[in-house]
Design a protein around this motif. Structure first.
Motif, PDB file in Angstrom:
ATOM      1  N   ASN A  47      -4.125   5.613  -4.734  1.00 42.54           N
ATOM      2  CA  ASN A  47      -4.618   5.968  -3.398  1.00 42.54           C
ATOM      3  C   ASN A  47      -4.977   4.721  -2.588  1.00 42.54           C
ATOM      4  O   ASN A  47      -4.678   4.651  -1.393  1.00 42.54           O
ATOM      5  N   LYS A 106       3.272   8.691  -4.111  1.00 39.48           N
ATOM      6  CA  LYS A 106       2.142   8.991  -5.000  1.00 39.48           C
ATOM      7  C   LYS A 106       2.635   9.722  -6.245  1.00 39.48           C
ATOM      8  O   LYS A 106       2.272   9.387  -7.369  1.00 39.48           O
ATOM      9  N   GLU A 132      -7.000   6.477  -8.526  1.00 39.44           N
ATOM     10  CA  GLU A 132      -7.720   5.831  -7.421  1.00 39.44           C
ATOM     11  C   GLU A 132      -6.966   4.589  -6.945  1.00 39.44           C
ATOM     12  O   GLU A 132      -6.906   4.305  -5.751  1.00 39.44           O
TER      13      GLU A 132
END
Length: 87
Positions: free
Chosen positions: A20, A56, A17
């Motif tokens: 992100n 990512k 998380e």
């Protein structure tokens, strides 16, 4: 922005998380980026500009550079104070 995720296990939900939210932060603070930013992973150390999906992947696989606490290459002002995590 909370940076506690940077110290979390890379397989944890908190870490994913955080990655992100970091990518979202960069998109919001670096207009006209074409989805490419400097990669702050332990392998790249903010040298190459990569597509956000690859960043990512790098952050999950290699981890984030722990010394990168002021996100100047991702739109954070040099003069912005870092929020404390202590209450």
């Amino acid at each position: 922005m909370d940076r506690s995720w940077m110290n979390s296990n890379r397989l944890s939900i908190d870490y994913k998380e955080g990655v992100n939210k970091f990518i979202q932060f960069a998109f919001e603070n670096l207009p006209n980026n074409n989805g490419r930013f400097y990669c702050p992973c332990m392998k790249c150390f903010n040298i190459p500009k990569l597509h956000f999906e690859l960043i990512k992947s790098h952050l999950i696989c290699h981890g984030v550079n722990q010394s990168y606490t002021k996100w100047i290459w991702h739109g954070e002002s040099v003069t912005d104070p870092i929020a404390s995590n202590t209450n």
